[in-house]
Design an enzyme around this catalytic site. Structure first.
Site, PDB file in Angstrom:
ATOM      1  N   GLY A  69      -9.825 103.446 -86.951  1.00  0.00           N
ATOM      2  CA  GLY A  69      -9.295 102.887 -87.669  1.00  0.00           C
ATOM      3  C   GLY A  69      -9.913 101.674 -87.828  1.00  0.00           C
ATOM      4  N   THR A  70     -10.371 100.745 -87.129  1.00  0.00           N
ATOM      5  CA  THR A  70     -11.566  99.574 -87.761  1.00  0.00           C
ATOM      6  C   THR A  70     -12.355  99.642 -88.317  1.00  0.00           C
ATOM      7  OG1 THR A  70     -10.055  98.809 -85.568  1.00  0.00           O
ATOM      8  CG2 THR A  70     -12.383  98.113 -86.375  1.00  0.00           C
ATOM      9  N   GLN A 177       0.175 100.701 -87.933  1.00  0.00           N
ATOM     10  CA  GLN A 177       1.724 101.044 -86.858  1.00  0.00           C
ATOM     11  C   GLN A 177       2.794 102.356 -88.022  1.00  0.00           C
ATOM     12  OE1 GLN A 177       1.695 100.010 -84.584  1.00  0.00           O
ATOM     13  NE2 GLN A 177       0.081  99.499 -83.997  1.00  0.00           N
ATOM     14  N   SER A 194      -5.231 105.318 -88.126  1.00  0.00           N
ATOM     15  CA  SER A 194      -5.343 105.363 -87.051  1.00  0.00           C
ATOM     16  C   SER A 194      -4.923 106.372 -86.230  1.00  0.00           C
ATOM     17  CB  SER A 194      -5.958 104.081 -86.437  1.00  0.00           C
ATOM     18  OG  SER A 194      -6.669 104.509 -85.026  1.00  0.00           O
ATOM     19  N   ALA A 195      -5.644 107.783 -85.529  1.00  0.00           N
ATOM     20  CA  ALA A 195      -4.932 108.162 -85.149  1.00  0.00           C
ATOM     21  C   ALA A 195      -3.970 107.837 -84.100  1.00  0.00           C
ATOM     22  CB  ALA A 195      -6.374 110.096 -85.486  1.00  0.00           C
ATOM     23  N   HIS A 196      -4.571 107.419 -83.756  1.00  0.00           N
ATOM     24  CA  HIS A 196      -4.431 107.489 -82.389  1.00  0.00           C
ATOM     25  C   HIS A 196      -3.395 106.336 -81.920  1.00  0.00           C
ATOM     26  CE1 HIS A 196      -6.601 103.344 -82.002  1.00  0.00           C
ATOM     27  NE2 HIS A 196      -5.343 102.815 -80.431  1.00  0.00           N
ATOM     28  N   CYS A 320      -1.283  83.177 -72.275  1.00  0.00           N
ATOM     29  CA  CYS A 320      -1.683  83.295 -70.763  1.00  0.00           C
ATOM     30  C   CYS A 320      -2.059  84.782 -70.422  1.00  0.00           C
ATOM     31  CB  CYS A 320       0.021  83.247 -69.740  1.00  0.00           C
ATOM     32  SG  CYS A 320       0.484  82.021 -70.613  1.00  0.00           S
TER      33      CYS A 320
END
Length: 460
Positions: A69-70, A177, A194-196, A320
Site C-alpha cells: 500500500g505504501t 483502512q 493495502s491488502a494486509h 512515550c
C-alpha cells in the site's frame, strides 16, 4: 492472546489462506508468456483484477497491483504530480494523513514543490471548506484518506472530491483502512489501498488511476502492470488478497453492526471505569472497529507492555512509545491528549467476551502504571501549604511533566498561575489537554532559558 490491532494488520482471512495455497500450484509462471503455464497464470491475474475492480468500483484497466500500500501511495502521488507538472507544483494533504503520504509530500517539497497541510477539527476530520481554501491556480493534486488509521475518524471524501473536481484538481484517496468495509463514494480520481489491512497477505497493494487523469509513472520503464508497478507480479498473493477482499465485503454489513456496538461499549465505559481519560476521534463518523483513548499520568509504552502481559495486543500514538519521543502527528494535529494513548482496533470475529475481559482488566492496569510513576490520585486533597508556582520538569519525559503539574496544583490558590518548565515536545499538547479535562485555564507558552514555560491558571 486477544488481538486488538487490526488497523495495523488484520489477521489473515481463512479464504485468503485457501486461495493462496491453491494459487501456488497454478500461478507461479510468467503471465506474460504464451505457453500453457503462462496462460494459466495470466487467467488468474486477470480474474483477480476484474474482481478487485468490481469491489473498488472502477474499470479493470484502471487498476494495478503494487508490492504494498505504501508503494501504491508513493507511485500514485509521484505519477499524478508528474503528469500534471504543467498545471503547477502545489500539493494539498491533510494534517492527519498516513506517513506514506506525508513522506511523499516531503520528497516533493525537497524537489522544489510546495505543500499545504489542511488542518483538522478536534475529532480528526477535515472540513471540505479547508480543502477549498487550500486550492490554488497551480494545485496539481490533493490527497485525503478515507478514514484515519489512528483514531478511526471517517473523512468527508465525497464532498472534498466535489470541491476538487470543480477546480479541475484530481483527488487521490488513501483507502487502506476503509476498503474492506465498502467502496469509497464520490468522484475521486486516484485510489490506493493495502491488502494486509483487510485480511489479505502482506506485500500486496493496489493503485487505481481513473481514465482521463494525467499520470506519468516515475522511474525506469517497465512493461508490467501498465508500467506503474515494475517487477514480476506475486500472483498467488494477489489472488489471495482479492479473495479475502470479497470475503470480508460479504461479511461487512453484519460485522459492521456488531463491531460498532463493541467499540461503542468501550467508548462509553472506559471513561466511567478509568479516571482521567479522554476518548478521541469522531463518536459517530468512524470505522466500525476502531476506538482510541488517552489516559492522563500514564507512560504509553509501559501501558502497552502491561496489557500485553494480560493477553491484549493494542497499539499507541503516545510519544512515550516512540523512538523520537514526540507525539503522533495525528494526535498533535487534533490537539488532544497524547500520553497514555491506546488504540483498540477489532478484527472481524472479535469475541464479545474478549472485549468484556479487556474492560475488566484495563482499570487495574492503568492504576498500576500510575502508581509506579507516582501519579496523584483522581481526587487529590488540597495541600496544607501553597506549593511552589514553578514546576521544573526539564529533562523529564511524558507523562512526568503533567504528573508534576497535577501534584502541585491542589496547593495553588484560585487565580494563581503555575509555570511548567519542560523540554519535552509532548508537553505542548498534553498540558493544554490536562487543562481542558480539569476545567482550568491554559494561558499559553513563553520562552525559557531552557525548554519552554507552559502557563496554567487555576480557575477553581
Amino acid at each position: 492472546m486477544a488481538y486488538f490491532d487490526a488497523a495495523s494488520a488484520a489477521p489473515l482471512h481463512p479464504v485468503a489462506r485457501q486461495a493462496l495455497l491453491a494459487a501456488l500450484d497454478d500461478g507461479w509462471a510468467d503471465p506474460a508468456r504464451l505457453y500453457r503455464e503462462g496462460r494459466k497464470a495470466r487467467l488468474l491475474l486477470d480474474a483477480a483484477r476484474e474482481a478487485a475492480a468490481e469491489a473498488v468500483g472502477c474499470r479493470a484497466d484502471e487498476l494495478v497491483f503494487t508490492p504494498s500500500g505504501t508503494r501504491a501511495v508513493h507511485t500514485g502521488v509521484a505519477g499524478a504530480l508528474a503528469g500534471r507538472r504543467r498545471a503547477g507544483r502545489h500539493l494539498i494533504v491533510s494534517a492527519v494523513e498516513h506517513s506514506s503520504v506525508l513522506h511523499s509530500a516531503e520528497a516533493f517539497e525537497a524537489e522544489g514543490g510546495s505543500v499545504t497541510q489542511v488542518p483538522v477539527h478536534r475529532t480528526g476530520a477535515v472540513s471540505p471548506s479547508g480543502y477549498a481554501a487550500a486550492l490554488r491556480a497551480d494545485t496539481a493534486l490533493a490527497v485525503l484518506q478515507s478514514a484515519n488509521h489512528e483514531v478511526g475518524t471517517a473523512q468527508p471524501v465525497a464532498k472534498v472530491a466535489e470541491v476538487c473536481r470543480a477546480a479541475g484538481v484530481p483527488l487521490l484517496v488513501d483507502a487502506a483502512q476503509s476498503l474492506g468495509w465498502g467502496p469509497v463514494e464520490g468522484g475521486w480520481s486516484l485510489l490506493a489501498a493495502s491488502a494486509h489491512k483487510w485480511g489479505g497477505p502482506s506485500g500486496v497493494g493496489l493503485l487505481v488511476v481513473r481514465k482521463g487523469v494525467r499520470f506519468a509513472a516515475q522511474g525506469p520503464a517497465d512493461e508490467r502492470e501498465s508500467g506503474r508497478a515494475p517487477g514480476f507480479e506475486n500472483i498467488p498473493a494477489v489472488v489471495a488478497a482479492v479473495a479475502s477482499l470479497r470475503a470480508v465485503r460479504a461479511e461487512a454489513a453484519q460485522e459492521s453492526v456488531r463491531l460498532r456496538e463493541l467499540t461503542e461499549r468501550i467508548r462509553a465505559r472506559v471513561p466511567r471505569l478509568v479516571p482521567d481519560v479522554e476518548v478521541v476521534g469522531d463518536p459517530e463518523h468512524r470505522l466500525p472497529g476502531t476506538v482510541t483513548f488517552s489516559c492522563l499520568y500514564v507512560d504509553g509504552e509501559t501501558l502497552l507492555h502491561e496489557l500485553d502481559r494480560e493477553g491484549f495486543a493494542v497499539s499507541s500514538g503516545s510519544s512515550c512509545t516512540s523512538s523520537t519521543l514526540t507525539p503522533s502527528h495525528v494526535l498533535k494535529a487534533m490537539g488532544v491528549l497524547s500520553e497514555g494513548n491506546v488504540r483498540v482496533s477489532l478484527p472481524l470475529g472479535t469475541a464479545e467476551e474478549d472485549v468484556e475481559r479487556f474492560l475488566a482488566v484495563l482499570p487495574g492496569v492503568v492504576a498500576g502504571v500510575r502508581d509506579k510513576l507516582g501519579a496523584p490520585a483522581a481526587a487529590a486533597p488540597a495541600a496544607a501549604e501553597p506549593a511552589a508556582l514553578v514546576v521544573d520538569a526539564l529533562g523529564k519525559r511524558c507523562p512526568i511533566p503533567v504528573i508534576e503539574l497535577a501534584k502541585v496544583f491542589p496547593g495553588v490558590p484560585v487565580g494563581g498561575t503555575v509555570r511548567v518548565l519542560s523540554d519535552d515536545e509532548a508537553a505542548r499538547l498534553d498540558i493544554p489537554a490536562w487543562c481542558e479535562m480539569r476545567g482550568q485555564e491554559y494561558v499559553g507558552e513563553e520562552p525559557a532559558d531552557r525548554g519552554t514555560a507552559y502557563l496554567v491558571r487555576r480557575l477553581g
